[in-house]
Write a protein that holds these residues in place. Structure first.
Motif, mmCIF file in Angstrom:
data_model
loop_
_atom_site.group_PDB
_atom_site.id
_atom_site.type_symbol
_atom_site.label_atom_id
_atom_site.label_comp_id
_atom_site.label_asym_id
_atom_site.label_seq_id
_atom_site.Cartn_x
_atom_site.Cartn_y
_atom_site.Cartn_z
ATOM 1 N N PHE A 286 -64.690 8.653 5.096
ATOM 2 C CA PHE A 286 -65.845 9.510 4.816
ATOM 3 C C PHE A 286 -66.197 9.521 3.329
ATOM 4 C CE2 PHE A 286 -63.689 11.302 8.558
ATOM 5 C CZ PHE A 286 -64.723 11.221 9.481
ATOM 6 N N ASN A 287 -65.997 8.392 2.664
ATOM 7 C CA ASN A 287 -66.258 8.340 1.227
ATOM 8 C C ASN A 287 -67.461 7.467 0.880
ATOM 9 O OD1 ASN A 287 -65.536 9.245 -1.353
ATOM 10 N ND2 ASN A 287 -64.499 7.315 -1.816
ATOM 11 N N GLN A 288 -68.201 6.991 1.888
ATOM 12 C CA GLN A 288 -69.367 6.154 1.651
ATOM 13 C C GLN A 288 -70.596 6.846 2.218
ATOM 14 O OE1 GLN A 288 -68.842 2.104 2.911
ATOM 15 N NE2 GLN A 288 -66.680 2.039 2.291
ATOM 16 N N VAL A 291 -72.881 5.003 4.900
ATOM 17 C CA VAL A 291 -72.405 4.981 6.287
ATOM 18 C C VAL A 291 -72.724 6.301 6.986
ATOM 19 C CG1 VAL A 291 -70.350 4.784 7.731
ATOM 20 C CG2 VAL A 291 -70.600 3.318 5.728
ATOM 21 N N LEU A 292 -72.478 7.411 6.303
ATOM 22 C CA LEU A 292 -72.752 8.719 6.906
ATOM 23 C C LEU A 292 -74.237 8.901 7.179
ATOM 24 C CD1 LEU A 292 -70.365 10.941 4.737
ATOM 25 C CD2 LEU A 292 -69.959 10.016 7.012
ATOM 26 N N ALA A 296 -75.846 9.448 10.839
ATOM 27 C CA ALA A 296 -76.666 10.641 11.107
ATOM 28 C C ALA A 296 -78.040 10.254 11.625
ATOM 29 C CB ALA A 296 -76.778 11.476 9.836
ATOM 30 N N SER A 297 -78.627 9.189 11.097
ATOM 31 C CA SER A 297 -79.959 8.758 11.558
ATOM 32 C C SER A 297 -79.910 8.297 13.006
ATOM 33 C CB SER A 297 -80.470 7.623 10.660
ATOM 34 O OG SER A 297 -80.545 8.043 9.304
ATOM 35 N N GLY A 321 -75.382 14.381 7.881
ATOM 36 C CA GLY A 321 -76.326 14.278 6.774
ATOM 37 C C GLY A 321 -75.945 15.182 5.612
ATOM 38 N N THR A 322 -75.475 16.393 5.922
ATOM 39 C CA THR A 322 -75.025 17.303 4.855
ATOM 40 C C THR A 322 -73.809 16.738 4.138
ATOM 41 O OG1 THR A 322 -75.829 19.173 6.171
ATOM 42 C CG2 THR A 322 -74.313 19.665 4.367
ATOM 43 N N SER A 323 -72.860 16.169 4.912
ATOM 44 C CA SER A 323 -71.677 15.566 4.291
ATOM 45 C C SER A 323 -72.069 14.398 3.393
ATOM 46 C CB SER A 323 -70.715 15.083 5.377
ATOM 47 O OG SER A 323 -70.307 16.157 6.213
ATOM 48 N N ALA A 324 -73.043 13.586 3.839
ATOM 49 C CA ALA A 324 -73.495 12.460 3.018
ATOM 50 C C ALA A 324 -74.110 12.948 1.716
ATOM 51 C CB ALA A 324 -74.502 11.616 3.799
ATOM 52 N N TYR A 325 -74.831 14.050 1.771
ATOM 53 C CA TYR A 325 -75.450 14.590 0.549
ATOM 54 C C TYR A 325 -74.384 15.031 -0.455
ATOM 55 C CZ TYR A 325 -77.771 17.954 -2.508
ATOM 56 O OH TYR A 325 -78.201 18.648 -3.606
ATOM 57 N N PHE A 326 -73.380 15.753 0.033
ATOM 58 C CA PHE A 326 -72.332 16.228 -0.888
ATOM 59 C C PHE A 326 -71.514 15.057 -1.445
ATOM 60 C CE2 PHE A 326 -72.934 20.318 1.411
ATOM 61 C CZ PHE A 326 -73.168 21.119 0.301
ATOM 62 N N VAL A 327 -71.226 14.043 -0.627
ATOM 63 C CA VAL A 327 -70.455 12.895 -1.107
ATOM 64 C C VAL A 327 -71.246 12.130 -2.168
ATOM 65 C CG1 VAL A 327 -69.472 10.665 -0.440
ATOM 66 C CG2 VAL A 327 -69.088 12.673 0.985
ATOM 67 N N SER A 328 -72.517 11.883 -1.912
ATOM 68 C CA SER A 328 -73.336 11.155 -2.893
ATOM 69 C C SER A 328 -73.491 11.946 -4.181
ATOM 70 C CB SER A 328 -74.710 10.850 -2.302
ATOM 71 O OG SER A 328 -75.393 12.053 -1.968
#
Length: 699
Positions: A286-288, A291-292, A296-297, A321-328
């Motif tokens: 879950f670090n990219q 990919v998230l 999500a899409s 999508g929320t996780s992708a936002y925080f990771v980015s």
């Protein structure tokens, strides 16, 4: 009173240790006794609950270990838990067959709960669930974990020689000490033992799964016979009671078995890092953010399709999508930190001065621009640290501290090239590829490996530069694999030892004397400068180092020089006297085993007489041998030395003391590995065996 308290504490500790040593045998005896002794339902409930708790503990420990060797007792734990489950199966089967006619709680509340609550009291459903659990455990998890353990055990054993040689290389280069080398060797041996044990221990779980199915069938058939024929129960009631009890018994054993098998798979399948399993999964899965976002899409589009569970798909898409936002956001904050660039001082043009005359470095290492990360601490380069370790090990082995190695970049070199200089002159050069590994062929490689063919710069062995991904494969094929930094440090270490005599300058000798004066203030009072000048002592030590004789025993050297300097000031003669005093240490460098015979070469007596006449006729100790005799001598010594090396013996030539210096200087350039000893240097306690005689055919 204090003595009484201390005695009480000591006795308590000893009793505690005794109890801990008895815990294992007592546990095994208790487990085995459960197969024979009848157990009441309450004890069965307690033991089944303990079995479940033990399985959970094993699973959690396997999740939090960072290295398989942190849980090295796991194969033994696997055997004990399997034996515990089988003993509980036997004990519960006995109770089911004896008391099954009394009702569903005949074998305890735990079995009743697994037979009613988990499968709804339907023995057909319970039977299906039990078979599914057995199939998952036996076919999927246990078989996969066993295969991984088998392959890991084979690869670990194949890679042991290469890893051992890499440890020896680091030890010889001064990068590690004896204790760390011993610990690394023990770790390699423990890895091989662990994976080998896991390969065998996986068979326990597989046998447990098969035994569970067989025990279940036997218990159901036996229960029907006992219930119908001994207790006059109707067939349907007997089938329901005994089948539910058997299914509950099987489930309460197979679920912990599934947990233990999962723990075994986690232990043998993980890659050793400094993180536990949770950190590895979260950090790599879950670090990219890309990919998230894509996941999500896709879920969002599927959630908009009519007839799909829209709420569930859209909820998961929103969470991803929320996780992708925080990771980015976290990655962007890390990458956008502005580095502080130091301001370069402005220099004004100045007149030439003596400050422009820079002294030449005694030892220097020049590297190409691609090797700069190896010497840059900001880029995790460890070359400086390793070279400091080489100097420390050199001081411990040879007896004086060599000059510091000055490292600088040189844009005139090839990007991956380096060269080592002594007093401004190049004495060694090579190439090293940062980020790659050098696979050295020690002579027993089983299979070639793709890469850039080269040779080891230190010893000239055939080698191949390989990518990091091929490291394990190369080790398994018999190569000795070292990283780029180790290649450079090993070469530097070899060059420093080869030129030890040239490194002992006036400054280094004075520092050595200052160090000795602090330890033994009276040791040097009579010698320097009263009896011998500093230059003469330096020449004597230079003669010793030139023939690979360490000078750690400076006390003996100074004592001998103080005793004999009154009679002679000749450095060559004093060197010979010092060598006799250091004879035991000189011999031990080539023959470390005290009780072993000294298997050496010797000269024919006629050749010895000719060489002695050469010395007595006025020829210098450094040469003067007649050309024809010199050719014959060099040829026959080369043949004898090659034979000595084939036998795996040190190349040592034993000669009379009067011609030792003559032969040593004459043969040193032709055979650097040759050591020339005199008879007087051999301790009287050592036995000598002549393996070959040089010059047996005449002059």
């Amino acid at each position: 009173m204090n003595n009484l308290n201390d005695s009480f504490i000591l006795s308590s500790l000893m009793n505690g240790n005794s109890l801990r040593s008895l815990a294992g045998p007592v546990l095994i005896i208790m487990i085995l006794s459960m197969m024979v002794l009848p157990l009441p339902p309450f004890i069965l409930d307690l033991l089944f609950t303990f079995n479940i708790a033990l399985a959970i503990i094993v699973l959690l420990v396997s999740l939090y270990t960072k290295n398989p060797l942190e849980f090295a007792v796991f194969p033994t734990v696997l055997l004990i838990t399997t034996l515990l489950r089988l003993s509980l199966n036997v004990a519960s089967t006995r109770v089911v067959l004896l008391e099954g006619h009394t009702g569903p709680d005949a074998a305890g509340k735990v079995i009743e709960a697994f037979g009613h609550f988990l499968v709804g009291g339907n023995y057909a459903v319970g039977l299906v669930v039990f078979i599914i659990l057995v199939v998952i455990n036996f076919v999927v998890i246990t078989k996969g974990a066993g295969r991984i353990a088998e392959v890991s055990a084979r690869f670990t054993l194949d890679a042991m020689p290469g890893k051992q040689m890499a440890i020896d290389a680091d030890l010889n280069a001064g990068l590690i000490g004896e204790d760390e080398a011993r610990n690394r060797r023990a770790t390699i041996s423990q890895e091989a033992d662990f994976y080998g044990s896991m390969d065998g221990a996986s068979k326990f779980v597989r046998g447990d799964a098969i035994a569970g199915v067989i025990v279940m069938l036997i218990t159901i058939i036996g229960g029907l016979i006992v219930g119908v024929m001994q207790h006059d129960l109707e067939l349907s009631i007997a089938a329901k009671n005994y089948t539910l009890l058997t299914i509950g018994d099987g489930l309460v054993a197979q679920i912990p078995a599934l947990v233990i098998s999962t723990a075994a798979g986690l232990v043998v399948s993980r890659v050793t890092t400094d993180e536990d399993l949770s950190e590895q999964v979260l950090g790599q899965l879950f670090n990219q953010p890309q990919v998230l976002i894509l996941t999500a899409s896709i879920l969002g589009v599927m959630g908009l399709v009519p007839g799909m569970p829209n709420f569930v798909f859209l909820l998961l898409a929103a969470l991803l999508g929320t996780s992708a936002y925080f990771v980015s956001t976290r990655i962007s904050i890390t990458n956008t930190a502005d580095p502080v660039t130091p301001e370069m001082p402005t220099t004004e043009a100045q007149d030439a001065s003596w400050e422009d005359v820079t002294p030449i470095d005694v030892l220097g290492l020049e590297v190409g621009y691609r090797l700069i990360p190896m010497v840059d601490k900001m880029q995790q380069g460890d070359l400086l640290k390793r070279i400091n370790g080489i100097r420390r090990k050199f001081a411990q082995e040879i007896g004086f501290l060599p000059p510091a190695v000055h490292i600088r970049d040189n844009l005139e070199l090839r990007p991956n090239a380096y060269r080592f200089t002594l007093k401004g002159s190049v004495i060694g050069e090579g190439e090293s590829y940062n980020g790659m590994y050098l696979a050295i062929n020690p002579g027993r490689v089983t299979m070639a490996i793709p890469g850039t063919i080269t040779s080891d710069p230190a010893f000239g062995l055939p080698a191949v530069w390989i990518e990091a991904s091929l490291r394990e494969q190369a080790q398994n094929n018999g190569y000795t694999v070292v990283d780029a930094s180790t290649v450079v440090t090993t070469h530097v270490n070899h060059l420093i030892h080869s030129h030890a005599a040239e490194l002992l300058g006036r400054q280094e000798l004075q520092q050595l004397f200052d160090h000795l004066s602090r330890q033994s203030p009276k040791l040097l009072e009579e010698l320097v400068p009263k009896l011998l000048s500093l230059s003469v002592v330096q020449k004597i030590l230079h003669n010793l180092l030139a023939e690979n004789v360490h000078i750690r025993d400076m006390r003996t050297i100074i004592d001998i020089l103080t005793e004999h300097a009154v009679r002679t000031q000749d450095a060559t003669e004093l060197t010979a006297i010092v060598r006799v005093a250091l004879g035991r240490a000189i011999v031990e460098q080539c023959f470390p085993v005290v009780d072993a015979e000294l298997q050496v070469m010797s000269l024919h007596h006629e050749l010895e007489n000719v060489l002695m006449q050469t010395i007595h006729s006025g020829a210098s100790a450094g040469g003067g041998i007649e050309p024809g005799l010199a050719d014959t001598l060099s040829r026959e010594v080369s043949i004898a030395a090659q034979r000595q090396e084939q036998l795996g013996l040190p190349v040592v030539l034993l000669v009379p003391g009067s011609i030792r210096v003559l032969l040593s200087r004459f043969l040193r350039r032709m055979l650097p590995q040759l050591r020339v000893f005199s008879y007087s240097e051999i301790p009287v306690s050592r036995k000598i065996k002549i393996t070959s005689i040089v010059g047996g055919g005449g002059k």
